[in-house]
Design a protein around this motif. Structure first.
Motif, PDB file in Angstrom:
ATOM      1  N   ASP A  66       0.847  -1.199   0.000  1.00 14.85           N
ATOM      2  CA  ASP A  66       0.000   0.000   0.000  1.00 14.85           C
ATOM      3  C   ASP A  66       0.876   1.240   0.000  1.00 14.85           C
ATOM      4  OD1 ASP A  66      -2.696  -1.118   0.310  1.00 14.85           O
ATOM      5  OD2 ASP A  66      -2.057  -1.732   2.308  1.00 14.85           O
ATOM      6  N   VAL A  67       0.442   2.263  -0.720  1.00 11.42           N
ATOM      7  CA  VAL A  67       1.135   3.546  -0.655  1.00 11.42           C
ATOM      8  C   VAL A  67       0.116   4.673  -0.692  1.00 11.42           C
ATOM      9  CG1 VAL A  67       1.489   3.724  -3.175  1.00 11.42           C
ATOM     10  CG2 VAL A  67       2.968   4.991  -1.599  1.00 11.42           C
ATOM     11  N   ALA A  68       0.355   5.680   0.148  1.00 10.58           N
ATOM     12  CA  ALA A  68      -0.355   6.951   0.066  1.00 10.58           C
ATOM     13  C   ALA A  68       0.695   8.042   0.195  1.00 10.58           C
ATOM     14  CB  ALA A  68      -1.399   7.081   1.177  1.00 10.58           C
ATOM     15  N   GLY A  69       0.578   9.071  -0.637  1.00  8.23           N
ATOM     16  CA  GLY A  69       1.575  10.134  -0.581  1.00  8.23           C
ATOM     17  C   GLY A  69       1.307  11.188  -1.632  1.00  8.23           C
ATOM     18  N   THR A  70       2.319  11.989  -1.915  1.00 11.39           N
ATOM     19  CA  THR A  70       2.193  13.048  -2.914  1.00 11.39           C
ATOM     20  C   THR A  70       3.145  12.801  -4.068  1.00 11.39           C
ATOM     21  OG1 THR A  70       3.748  14.383  -1.621  1.00 11.39           O
ATOM     22  CG2 THR A  70       1.405  14.815  -1.298  1.00 11.39           C
ATOM     23  N   GLU A  82      -0.105  15.674 -11.467  1.00 15.67           N
ATOM     24  CA  GLU A  82       0.821  16.782 -11.344  1.00 15.67           C
ATOM     25  C   GLU A  82       1.636  16.632 -10.067  1.00 15.67           C
ATOM     26  OE1 GLU A  82      -1.458  20.354 -11.389  1.00 15.67           O
ATOM     27  OE2 GLU A  82      -1.983  20.196 -13.523  1.00 15.67           O
ATOM     28  N   VAL A  83       2.832  17.198 -10.060  1.00 13.29           N
ATOM     29  CA  VAL A  83       3.651  17.195  -8.854  1.00 13.29           C
ATOM     30  C   VAL A  83       2.871  17.857  -7.719  1.00 13.29           C
ATOM     31  CG1 VAL A  83       5.742  18.124  -7.792  1.00 13.29           C
ATOM     32  CG2 VAL A  83       5.840  17.137 -10.094  1.00 13.29           C
ATOM     33  N   GLY A  84       2.869  17.224  -6.577  1.00 15.69           N
ATOM     34  CA  GLY A  84       2.132  17.722  -5.417  1.00 15.69           C
ATOM     35  C   GLY A  84       0.770  17.102  -5.229  1.00 15.69           C
ATOM     36  N   ALA A  85       0.270  16.349  -6.223  1.00 14.66           N
ATOM     37  CA  ALA A  85      -1.051  15.722  -6.117  1.00 14.66           C
ATOM     38  C   ALA A  85      -1.040  14.609  -5.074  1.00 14.66           C
ATOM     39  CB  ALA A  85      -1.484  15.159  -7.466  1.00 14.66           C
ATOM     40  N   ALA A  86      -2.119  14.502  -4.310  1.00 13.36           N
ATOM     41  CA  ALA A  86      -2.261  13.446  -3.311  1.00 13.36           C
ATOM     42  C   ALA A  86      -2.803  12.193  -3.990  1.00 13.36           C
ATOM     43  CB  ALA A  86      -3.206  13.891  -2.197  1.00 13.36           C
ATOM     44  N   VAL A  87      -2.055  11.099  -3.905  1.00 10.47           N
ATOM     45  CA  VAL A  87      -2.407   9.866  -4.608  1.00 10.47           C
ATOM     46  C   VAL A  87      -2.254   8.670  -3.675  1.00 10.47           C
ATOM     47  CG1 VAL A  87      -1.722  10.762  -6.868  1.00 10.47           C
ATOM     48  CG2 VAL A  87      -0.032   9.580  -5.451  1.00 10.47           C
ATOM     49  N   PHE A  88      -2.830   7.558  -4.085  1.00 13.83           N
ATOM     50  CA  PHE A  88      -2.586   6.302  -3.380  1.00 13.83           C
ATOM     51  C   PHE A  88      -2.830   5.149  -4.315  1.00 13.83           C
ATOM     52  CE2 PHE A  88      -6.991   5.936  -3.259  1.00 13.83           C
ATOM     53  CZ  PHE A  88      -7.535   5.142  -2.255  1.00 13.83           C
ATOM     54  N   GLY A  89      -2.393   3.945  -3.885  1.00 11.80           N
ATOM     55  CA  GLY A  89      -2.563   2.792  -4.750  1.00 11.80           C
ATOM     56  C   GLY A  89      -1.988   1.529  -4.144  1.00 11.80           C
ATOM     57  N   PHE A  90      -2.112   0.463  -4.913  1.00 13.97           N
ATOM     58  CA  PHE A  90      -1.670  -0.889  -4.566  1.00 13.97           C
ATOM     59  C   PHE A  90      -0.498  -1.198  -5.492  1.00 13.97           C
ATOM     60  CE2 PHE A  90      -3.383  -5.603  -4.779  1.00 13.97           C
ATOM     61  CZ  PHE A  90      -2.153  -6.057  -4.379  1.00 13.97           C
ATOM     62  N   ALA A 122      -5.143   6.965   4.368  1.00 12.11           N
ATOM     63  CA  ALA A 122      -5.594   6.348   3.118  1.00 12.11           C
ATOM     64  C   ALA A 122      -4.793   5.095   2.787  1.00 12.11           C
ATOM     65  CB  ALA A 122      -5.499   7.353   1.969  1.00 12.11           C
ATOM     66  N   ALA A 123      -3.573   4.982   3.327  1.00  9.31           N
ATOM     67  CA  ALA A 123      -2.755   3.792   3.079  1.00  9.31           C
ATOM     68  C   ALA A 123      -3.360   2.534   3.676  1.00  9.31           C
ATOM     69  CB  ALA A 123      -1.350   4.002   3.633  1.00  9.31           C
TER      70      ALA A 123
END
Length: 312
Positions: A66-70, A82-90, A122-123
């Protein structure tokens, strides 16, 4: 940057908190500044060397699916972020994971993080949320008005499965111990499996059984008897094949969760509408990940734990 890696397979003490070179994104990759990852039982299996067949990794390996970050940097051919966007995923099972300050992610696995919960929390969602979603809907084909038994509903996957099944209009029967009562409070019926025989307690057949518990093979086989003809048992304990009943056309399916950004976006929408709670039982710093693995090996970790890299 700081990361936790293992250079050989083994017990939790093979995990090392160490300095690692910051990765550079390649084509169609995004570098994510990690806000948090989480602990999943699969991390322990990979570290121990038990998953070398289905999930071969290159050593040294960084765990954390799991990852959550920018978004920190974009590789060639990346659009939509875009750089700075808050994202997450598997993250892909065999790539280096997010137990680090920065991680590379294929752009196609990422989606915008929920806005209604802290980014680090979110992670806690991708792997277990997608497991619950795929078990119920991709494989179980659960629909409104149907009955589902979620066996072992007190864990992280079960908490999401109960909520998702209720949101879909199903009648939900959950088995859990009293310690996990809060995780299954949305269920229509709760069976305390520590004091009650589950098979005897389910009064009417169900359309879907979702087994999340490491039960004995004979217990798993008994759950098939609760499924109506034409129904399905979905099993996540993949070291034990899902039983079926061909005479009654009851299918047995072993679930191997997959990364799916579109499904994750659907879960985000539910979270941001207040229809799906993200549950975090504990937060630990990245440097303490080896100790977390050790506690998990002793059965002392309950609920979803997120892991936070250093902020400075």
């Amino acid at each position: 940057m700081k990361a936790v890696r293992f250079h050989e397979y083994g017990a939790p003490d093979v995990l090392r908190y160490e300095d690692v070179e910051q990765p550079t994104p390649g084509a169609r990759q995004v570098r994510v500044h990690v806000a948090a990852t989480s602990f999943n039982s699969i991390d322990a299996g990979v570290r121990a060397g038990n998953m070398q067949g289905p999930m071969p990794v290159a050593l040294p390996h960084t765990p954390g699916r799991d990852v959550a970050g920018t978004v920190d940097a974009l590789g060639e051919g990346v659009d939509g972020f875009e750089v700075g966007a808050a994202v997450f995923g598997f993250l892909p099972m065999t790539d280096d994971g997010a137990s680090a300050e920065y991680v590379l992610a294929p752009v196609e696995i990422l989606t915008a993080a929920p806005k209604s919960v802290p980014l680090a929390e979110a992670a806690a969602l991708p792997v277990v949320g997608l497991t619950a979603y795929q078990a119920l809907f991709d494989h179980g084909k659960l629909a409104a008005g149907q009955r589902v038994l979620i066996n072992g509903a007190g864990g992280a996957v079960g908490g999401y499965a109960v909520q998702l099944a209720k949101n879909a209009g199903a009648h939900v029967i959950a088995t859990a111990s009293p310690r996990s009562a809060d995780a299954v409070k949305a269920a229509d019926e709760v069976i305390d499996h520590t004091t009650t025989d589950v098979i005897a307690a389910v009064a009417e057949p169900v359309d879907v059984v979702l087994n999340l518990a490491p039960v004995a093979p004979e217990q798993l086989a008994a759950l098939v008897t609760l499924v109506r003809p034409g129904g399905v048992l979905v099993n996540t304990t993949v070291w034990m094949p899902a039983p079926a009943d061909e005479e009654r056309n009851v299918r047995g399916i072993d679930l191997f969760v997959r990364s799916d950004a579109d499904q994750l976006a659907q879960l985000v929408a539910l979270v941001d509408r207040g229809e799906l709670r993200v549950e975090v039982a504990e937060q630990v710093p990245l440097a303490e990940l080896p100790a977390l693995h050790a506690r998990a090996a002793e059965g002392a970790v309950h609920g979803k734990v997120i892991v936070l890299p250093p902020t400075a």
